[in-house]
Write a protein that holds these residues in place. Structure first.
Motif, mmCIF file in Angstrom:
data_model
loop_
_atom_site.group_PDB
_atom_site.id
_atom_site.type_symbol
_atom_site.label_atom_id
_atom_site.label_comp_id
_atom_site.label_asym_id
_atom_site.label_seq_id
_atom_site.Cartn_x
_atom_site.Cartn_y
_atom_site.Cartn_z
ATOM 1 N N LYS A 274 19.020 61.232 8.955
ATOM 2 C CA LYS A 274 18.472 62.441 9.547
ATOM 3 C C LYS A 274 17.297 62.966 8.739
ATOM 4 N N GLY A 275 16.824 62.185 7.812
ATOM 5 C CA GLY A 275 15.690 62.616 7.022
ATOM 6 C C GLY A 275 16.048 63.495 5.846
ATOM 7 N N TYR A 276 17.276 63.378 5.366
ATOM 8 C CA TYR A 276 17.690 64.175 4.220
ATOM 9 C C TYR A 276 17.375 63.445 2.922
ATOM 10 N N GLY A 277 17.239 64.228 1.870
ATOM 11 C CA GLY A 277 17.017 63.680 0.548
ATOM 12 C C GLY A 277 18.335 63.250 -0.084
ATOM 13 N N ILE A 278 18.215 62.590 -1.209
ATOM 14 C CA ILE A 278 19.365 62.016 -1.899
ATOM 15 C C ILE A 278 20.377 63.081 -2.322
ATOM 16 N N LEU A 279 19.908 64.249 -2.709
ATOM 17 C CA LEU A 279 20.834 65.305 -3.134
ATOM 18 C C LEU A 279 21.680 65.811 -1.969
ATOM 19 N N ARG A 280 21.081 65.924 -0.813
ATOM 20 C CA ARG A 280 21.807 66.393 0.378
ATOM 21 C C ARG A 280 22.830 65.352 0.824
ATOM 22 N N VAL A 281 22.463 64.077 0.724
ATOM 23 C CA VAL A 281 23.388 63.010 1.083
ATOM 24 C C VAL A 281 24.578 63.021 0.128
ATOM 25 N N ARG A 282 24.294 63.173 -1.164
ATOM 26 C CA ARG A 282 25.370 63.225 -2.170
ATOM 27 C C ARG A 282 26.306 64.409 -1.876
ATOM 28 N N GLN A 283 25.743 65.551 -1.549
ATOM 29 C CA GLN A 283 26.542 66.741 -1.259
ATOM 30 C C GLN A 283 27.430 66.527 -0.028
ATOM 31 N N ALA A 284 26.874 65.920 1.010
ATOM 32 C CA ALA A 284 27.643 65.691 2.240
ATOM 33 C C ALA A 284 28.808 64.738 1.979
ATOM 34 N N LEU A 285 28.564 63.704 1.183
ATOM 35 C CA LEU A 285 29.636 62.755 0.870
ATOM 36 C C LEU A 285 30.716 63.409 0.012
ATOM 37 N N THR A 286 30.321 64.285 -0.888
ATOM 38 C CA THR A 286 31.290 65.006 -1.714
ATOM 39 C C THR A 286 32.158 65.906 -0.842
ATOM 40 N N GLN A 287 31.548 66.578 0.119
ATOM 41 C CA GLN A 287 32.297 67.455 1.012
ATOM 42 C C GLN A 287 33.263 66.682 1.904
ATOM 43 N N LYS A 288 32.934 65.425 2.190
ATOM 44 C CA LYS A 288 33.821 64.588 2.993
ATOM 45 C C LYS A 288 35.004 64.069 2.181
ATOM 46 N N GLY A 289 34.977 64.270 0.855
ATOM 47 C CA GLY A 289 36.111 63.891 0.024
ATOM 48 C C GLY A 289 35.980 62.565 -0.692
ATOM 49 N N PHE A 290 34.795 61.979 -0.686
ATOM 50 C CA PHE A 290 34.592 60.720 -1.402
ATOM 51 C C PHE A 290 34.539 60.985 -2.899
ATOM 52 N N SER A 291 35.010 60.025 -3.672
ATOM 53 C CA SER A 291 34.991 60.184 -5.125
ATOM 54 C C SER A 291 33.576 59.974 -5.658
ATOM 55 N N ARG A 292 33.336 60.481 -6.847
ATOM 56 C CA ARG A 292 32.010 60.366 -7.472
ATOM 57 C C ARG A 292 31.625 58.900 -7.657
ATOM 58 N N VAL A 293 32.593 58.067 -8.021
ATOM 59 C CA VAL A 293 32.326 56.642 -8.234
ATOM 60 C C VAL A 293 31.897 55.982 -6.929
ATOM 61 N N MET A 294 32.600 56.283 -5.847
ATOM 62 C CA MET A 294 32.254 55.711 -4.541
ATOM 63 C C MET A 294 30.873 56.177 -4.089
ATOM 64 N N ILE A 295 30.581 57.436 -4.336
ATOM 65 C CA ILE A 295 29.276 57.983 -3.949
ATOM 66 C C ILE A 295 28.170 57.303 -4.740
ATOM 67 N N ASP A 296 28.382 57.158 -6.059
ATOM 68 C CA ASP A 296 27.366 56.503 -6.893
ATOM 69 C C ASP A 296 27.117 55.067 -6.447
ATOM 70 N N GLU A 297 28.185 54.342 -6.092
ATOM 71 C CA GLU A 297 28.036 52.966 -5.623
ATOM 72 C C GLU A 297 27.278 52.923 -4.294
ATOM 73 N N ALA A 298 27.625 53.820 -3.408
ATOM 74 C CA ALA A 298 26.963 53.854 -2.096
ATOM 75 C C ALA A 298 25.485 54.211 -2.232
ATOM 76 N N LEU A 299 25.191 55.175 -3.088
ATOM 77 C CA LEU A 299 23.795 55.603 -3.244
ATOM 78 C C LEU A 299 22.969 54.584 -4.017
ATOM 79 N N ALA A 300 23.627 53.753 -4.824
ATOM 80 C CA ALA A 300 22.903 52.688 -5.530
ATOM 81 C C ALA A 300 22.351 51.675 -4.523
ATOM 82 N N GLU A 301 23.074 51.476 -3.425
ATOM 83 C CA GLU A 301 22.633 50.553 -2.382
ATOM 84 C C GLU A 301 21.712 51.233 -1.365
#
Length: 89
Positions: free
Chosen positions: A1-28
């Motif tokens: 949707k044209g969001y930046g990396i910080l907004r994507v990280r925040q949305a994934l955190t709110q969905k309940g994903f762990s920090r490790v999973m988020i870091d792995e997903a954002l690395a890709e």
């Protein structure tokens, strides 16, 4: 949707994903942030980008979308340098 990396990280955190999973997903997760920001900037009148107060509001809007300040400033400086109306044809 044209969001930046910080907004994507925040949305994934709110969905309940762990920090490790988020870091792995954002690395890709690869996106051309500057081109995305330039698309946003193209929608704004050029006068707003040269006016200090109006430009500040645009920067705040983009930061709320999750973009980093440094990326926004880089895109602004690149976009303002290139003026499509300023050609020597």
């Amino acid at each position: 949707k044209g969001y930046g990396i910080l907004r994507v990280r925040q949305a994934l955190t709110q969905k309940g994903f762990s920090r490790v999973m988020i870091d792995e997903a954002l690395a890709e997760y690869e996106t051309d942030t500057l081109s995305t920001l330039e698309q946003y900037l193209q929608k704004e009148p050029r006068e707003k980008l040269t006016d200090r107060k109006a430009c500040s509001k645009i920067i705040q809007k983009l930061m709320r979308k999750g973009f980093l300040y440094g990326d926004i400033r880089a895109a602004l400086s690149h976009y303002i340098e290139f003026d499509p109306e300023d050609t020597d044809d």
